[in-house]
Every structure is written in C-alpha cells, then in structure tokens.
Design a protein around this motif. Structure first.
Motif, mmCIF file in Angstrom:
data_model
loop_
_atom_site.group_PDB
_atom_site.id
_atom_site.type_symbol
_atom_site.label_atom_id
_atom_site.label_comp_id
_atom_site.label_asym_id
_atom_site.label_seq_id
_atom_site.Cartn_x
_atom_site.Cartn_y
_atom_site.Cartn_z
ATOM 1 N N GLY A 1 0.801 -1.222 0.000
ATOM 2 C CA GLY A 1 0.000 0.000 0.000
ATOM 3 C C GLY A 1 0.828 1.263 0.000
ATOM 4 O O GLY A 1 0.298 2.358 -0.116
ATOM 5 N N GLN A 2 2.117 1.133 0.169
ATOM 6 C CA GLN A 2 3.027 2.275 0.151
ATOM 7 C C GLN A 2 4.178 1.926 -0.778
ATOM 8 O O GLN A 2 4.400 0.752 -1.071
ATOM 9 C CB GLN A 2 3.566 2.548 1.551
ATOM 10 N N PRO A 3 4.924 2.925 -1.231
ATOM 11 C CA PRO A 3 6.068 2.610 -2.096
ATOM 12 C C PRO A 3 7.082 1.755 -1.335
ATOM 13 O O PRO A 3 7.466 2.076 -0.224
ATOM 14 C CB PRO A 3 6.671 3.963 -2.437
ATOM 15 N N GLY A 4 7.477 0.664 -1.925
ATOM 16 C CA GLY A 4 8.494 -0.189 -1.332
ATOM 17 C C GLY A 4 9.875 0.252 -1.755
ATOM 18 O O GLY A 4 10.055 1.225 -2.479
ATOM 19 N N ARG A 5 10.864 -0.479 -1.299
ATOM 20 C CA ARG A 5 12.246 -0.125 -1.636
ATOM 21 C C ARG A 5 12.498 -0.229 -3.126
ATOM 22 O O ARG A 5 13.266 0.554 -3.689
ATOM 23 C CB ARG A 5 13.206 -1.034 -0.866
ATOM 24 N N LEU A 6 11.856 -1.172 -3.783
ATOM 25 C CA LEU A 6 12.054 -1.351 -5.224
ATOM 26 C C LEU A 6 11.526 -0.147 -6.007
ATOM 27 O O LEU A 6 12.196 0.353 -6.911
ATOM 28 C CB LEU A 6 11.373 -2.630 -5.700
ATOM 29 N N SER A 7 10.356 0.347 -5.664
ATOM 30 C CA SER A 7 9.813 1.503 -6.388
ATOM 31 C C SER A 7 10.632 2.762 -6.091
ATOM 32 O O SER A 7 10.811 3.609 -6.969
ATOM 33 C CB SER A 7 8.346 1.723 -6.045
ATOM 34 N N LEU A 8 11.144 2.877 -4.860
ATOM 35 C CA LEU A 8 12.002 4.017 -4.546
ATOM 36 C C LEU A 8 13.297 3.960 -5.347
ATOM 37 O O LEU A 8 13.780 4.985 -5.837
ATOM 38 C CB LEU A 8 12.307 4.056 -3.048
ATOM 39 N N LEU A 9 13.830 2.768 -5.517
ATOM 40 C CA LEU A 9 15.038 2.605 -6.318
ATOM 41 C C LEU A 9 14.766 2.936 -7.782
ATOM 42 O O LEU A 9 15.586 3.591 -8.445
ATOM 43 C CB LEU A 9 15.570 1.182 -6.187
ATOM 44 N N GLU A 10 13.613 2.527 -8.300
ATOM 45 C CA GLU A 10 13.244 2.851 -9.680
ATOM 46 C C GLU A 10 13.143 4.356 -9.870
ATOM 47 O O GLU A 10 13.600 4.891 -10.892
ATOM 48 C CB GLU A 10 11.923 2.195 -10.045
ATOM 49 N N GLU A 11 12.575 5.058 -8.901
ATOM 50 C CA GLU A 11 12.472 6.522 -8.997
ATOM 51 C C GLU A 11 13.854 7.160 -9.024
ATOM 52 O O GLU A 11 14.095 8.101 -9.786
ATOM 53 C CB GLU A 11 11.660 7.058 -7.827
ATOM 54 N N ARG A 12 14.777 6.656 -8.195
ATOM 55 C CA ARG A 12 16.131 7.213 -8.179
ATOM 56 C C ARG A 12 16.827 6.987 -9.516
ATOM 57 O O ARG A 12 17.523 7.882 -10.022
ATOM 58 C CB ARG A 12 16.952 6.573 -7.064
ATOM 59 N N VAL A 13 16.645 5.817 -10.110
ATOM 60 C CA VAL A 13 17.272 5.519 -11.410
ATOM 61 C C VAL A 13 16.690 6.429 -12.490
ATOM 62 O O VAL A 13 17.423 6.968 -13.322
ATOM 63 C CB VAL A 13 17.095 4.028 -11.770
ATOM 64 N N GLU A 14 15.375 6.623 -12.481
ATOM 65 C CA GLU A 14 14.746 7.508 -13.469
ATOM 66 C C GLU A 14 15.241 8.938 -13.313
ATOM 67 O O GLU A 14 15.510 9.622 -14.313
ATOM 68 C CB GLU A 14 13.232 7.448 -13.330
ATOM 69 N N ARG A 15 15.378 9.413 -12.065
ATOM 70 C CA ARG A 15 15.907 10.764 -11.833
ATOM 71 C C ARG A 15 17.327 10.878 -12.362
ATOM 72 O O ARG A 15 17.698 11.880 -12.986
ATOM 73 C CB ARG A 15 15.891 11.084 -10.337
ATOM 74 N N HIS A 16 18.126 9.843 -12.127
ATOM 75 C CA HIS A 16 19.509 9.845 -12.594
ATOM 76 C C HIS A 16 19.563 9.871 -14.124
ATOM 77 O O HIS A 16 20.358 10.617 -14.709
ATOM 78 C CB HIS A 16 20.245 8.618 -12.056
ATOM 79 N N GLU A 17 18.712 9.068 -14.761
ATOM 80 C CA GLU A 17 18.692 9.044 -16.223
ATOM 81 C C GLU A 17 18.276 10.393 -16.793
ATOM 82 O O GLU A 17 18.836 10.845 -17.799
ATOM 83 C CB GLU A 17 17.757 7.950 -16.715
ATOM 84 N N ARG A 18 17.301 11.052 -16.162
ATOM 85 C CA ARG A 18 16.906 12.389 -16.621
ATOM 86 C C ARG A 18 18.064 13.370 -16.474
ATOM 87 O O ARG A 18 18.301 14.207 -17.358
ATOM 88 C CB ARG A 18 15.696 12.879 -15.829
ATOM 89 N N THR A 19 18.787 13.273 -15.373
ATOM 90 C CA THR A 19 19.913 14.173 -15.152
ATOM 91 C C THR A 19 21.006 13.934 -16.184
ATOM 92 O O THR A 19 21.592 14.888 -16.710
ATOM 93 C CB THR A 19 20.479 13.977 -13.734
ATOM 94 N N VAL A 20 21.284 12.667 -16.486
ATOM 95 C CA VAL A 20 22.305 12.348 -17.489
ATOM 96 C C VAL A 20 21.895 12.900 -18.849
ATOM 97 O O VAL A 20 22.718 13.504 -19.557
ATOM 98 C CB VAL A 20 22.550 10.822 -17.557
ATOM 99 N N GLN A 21 20.634 12.732 -19.233
ATOM 100 C CA GLN A 21 20.166 13.260 -20.516
ATOM 101 C C GLN A 21 20.258 14.780 -20.546
ATOM 102 O O GLN A 21 20.634 15.376 -21.563
ATOM 103 C CB GLN A 21 18.726 12.807 -20.784
#
Length: 71
Positions: A26-46
């Motif tokens: 019912g809440q974001p787990g560690r996996l979804s938090l990790l996915e968000e961090r990777v997406e943020r990193h990819e946006r920053t790299v682009q």
C-alpha cells in the motif's frame, strides 16, 4: 508439526516480510524508490548531455567568430 515444517514456515514468513518491504504494502516499497532514483539519474544524465551539446555548439560558434574577426 515437525521441526522441518516449522523451519520451512518460519523461513517462508521471513521471506514474505522481506517481499513486503521490497515491494511495499500500500506504500512505495524499496524497489519503487530505487526505480524513482534511477529515473531521476537518467533524466539528469540526458540533461547533462543536452547541456554539453549546447556548450560545444556555442564554443564552435565562438571560435568561428574569432577566426572571422582575425581576417
């Protein structure tokens, strides 16, 4: 219940609690938090790739302008 069955059920319970922590209940787990961090990193790299490309174009135009001014 035998000792083996108790051990298996205990291990299964531990695995289930770890999966809940990983996926979230019912809440974001560690996996979804990790996915968000990777997406943020990819946006920053682009974004940095775009900034680098724009700076290279500006430097090229600057050098061309210097060459034109020397003549």
């Amino acid at each position: 219940m035998t000792d083996f069955e108790a051990q298996v059920l205990g291990d299964l319970s531990a695995l289930k609690s770890q999966m809940h922590a990983l996926l979230g209940v019912g809440q974001p787990g560690r996996l979804s938090l990790l996915e968000e961090r990777v997406e943020r990193h990819e946006r920053t790299v682009q974004r940095m790739k775009g900034v680098g490309g724009a700076l290279s174009v500006l430097m090229t135009l600057f050098h061309v302008a210097l060459d034109v001014m020397r003549r």
